[in-house]
Design an enzyme around this catalytic site. Structure first.
Site, short mmCIF file in Angstrom:
data_model
loop_
_atom_site.label_atom_id
_atom_site.label_comp_id
_atom_site.label_asym_id
_atom_site.label_seq_id
_atom_site.Cartn_x
_atom_site.Cartn_y
_atom_site.Cartn_z
N GLU A 97 137.43 36.35 -51.97
CA GLU A 97 137.13 35.56 -53.17
C GLU A 97 135.63 35.34 -53.36
O GLU A 97 135.19 34.87 -54.41
CB GLU A 97 137.86 34.22 -53.12
N GLU A 128 148.73 39.41 -32.34
CA GLU A 128 147.82 38.33 -31.94
C GLU A 128 147.68 38.23 -30.42
O GLU A 128 146.76 37.59 -29.92
CB GLU A 128 148.30 37.00 -32.48
#
Length: 324
Positions: A97, A128
């Site tokens: 963004e 992870e």
């Protein structure tokens, strides 16, 4: 020095006993399922209301990291976010963004999600848990002068630990954004930002308060970083990319707000400036021709070292005023 956890493919009994606020039961929501919808929403929002204060308490640490990132980007380096699951997705969201808002690109701020881009929509099991994958990513995609910021709600994600350890070994500045004040990975971070948000409404669901806290932290970090780099004039987005009708209208409105000129005048100057918002803004503020505004702006490029005017707009206007 504390070391990140080893890769785990089977249950590690030590994890069961490892204290973490994100895994504790929240006394405010122990009877959550017995409430009606309004009661549930009140409990959830009541807990969310505490998050901003927890982030505000770490304002000094966030500001220090802003300066480190600004220095790195100004010198040609890149800020790297790394995370898994919700933390990684929030990192990606913040990084992408910055492009339409501040005309930033991946050479300035980029994000890496455990499991790759596909993990944004679909969980990649075990991604992870790989310390080696985090370390390999840093060795392959980061370089001296970059900053590596790990996001891990629990403060112990092996992927993030591997990345931080590799970054530190290579001499890169490191940071950790975690919802665990006792984060296991904190010793690997030059800038640990440990957010005391407490237990989640739904035990262990770190997409809730922990996620909100990380998003608020990233909002403050990246926005302050971009403003310090000269991408705004006051609180106006002068580097916004007008890629659709809404953003074109916002650009004209911004020029009106900054200069006090009419929308028609602002639109005309913006067109004469070839859509270059900075040039149009200086021309409007100084009452100068577009050509003169463009020429003087070359003398005052964006510069984070120019305290009080990193965008160079005020300096350019003052230079034009001095000539008149």
């Amino acid at each position: 020095m504390s070391h990140p956890p080893r890769d785990r493919t089977t249950l590690d009994a030590s994890l069961v006993d490892l204290a973490s606020p994100t895994e504790e039961r929240n006394p405010a929501s122990t009877e959550l399922d017995a409430l009606d919808a309004r009661g549930m929403v009140d409990v959830i929002l009541g807990e969310d209301a505490t998050v901003a204060g927890a982030v505000q308490a770490r304002a000094g640490e966030i500001a220090a990291l802003v300066e480190v990132c600004v220095q790195a980007i100004s010198a040609g380096g890149t800020v790297h976010y790394l995370g898994a699951g919700t933390s990684g997705r929030l990192a990606v969201l913040d990084a992408v963004e910055l492009a339409p808002t501040f005309d930033a690109d991946a050479s300035m701020v980029t994000a890496h999600l455990a499991g790759g881009h596909g993990a944004f929509l679909t969980a990649v099991e075990g991604a992870e848990d790989s310390t080696a994958a985090g370390a390999e990513l840093v060795r392959e995609q980061c370089r001296p002068g970059d900053v590596v910021i790990g996001l891990a709600a629990s403060g112990r994600t092996p992927f993030v630990g591997g990345a931080l350890e590799a970054a530190r070994a290579a001499g890169m500045p490191t940071a950790l954004i975690s919802a665990n004040p006792q984060a296991e990975l904190a010793p690997l971070a030059d800038h640990p930002i440990l957010l005391a948000v407490g237990p989640e409404v739904v035990t262990g669901s770190t997409r809730m308060k922990a996620g909100t806290a990380q998003k608020l932290t990233l909002n403050a970090l990246s926005t302050a970083m971009m403003v310090r780099l000269g991408t705004t004039f006051g609180n106006l987005m002068i580097d916004v990319r007008p890629t659709n009708a809404k953003l074109v209208a916002r650009t004209v409105r911004m020029l009106v707000q900054a200069s006090g000129q009419s929308p028609q005048r602002a639109a005309a100057v913006l067109e004469a400036a070839g859509g270059e918002v900075r040039v149009a803004l200086v021309a409007l503020l100084a009452g100068a021709e577009v050509e003169a505004a463009a020429a003087v702006l070359e003398q005052f490029p964006r510069d984070a070292r120019r305290v009080g005017d990193p965008a160079g707009i005020r300096s350019a206007v003052a230079a034009l005023d001095a000539r008149s």
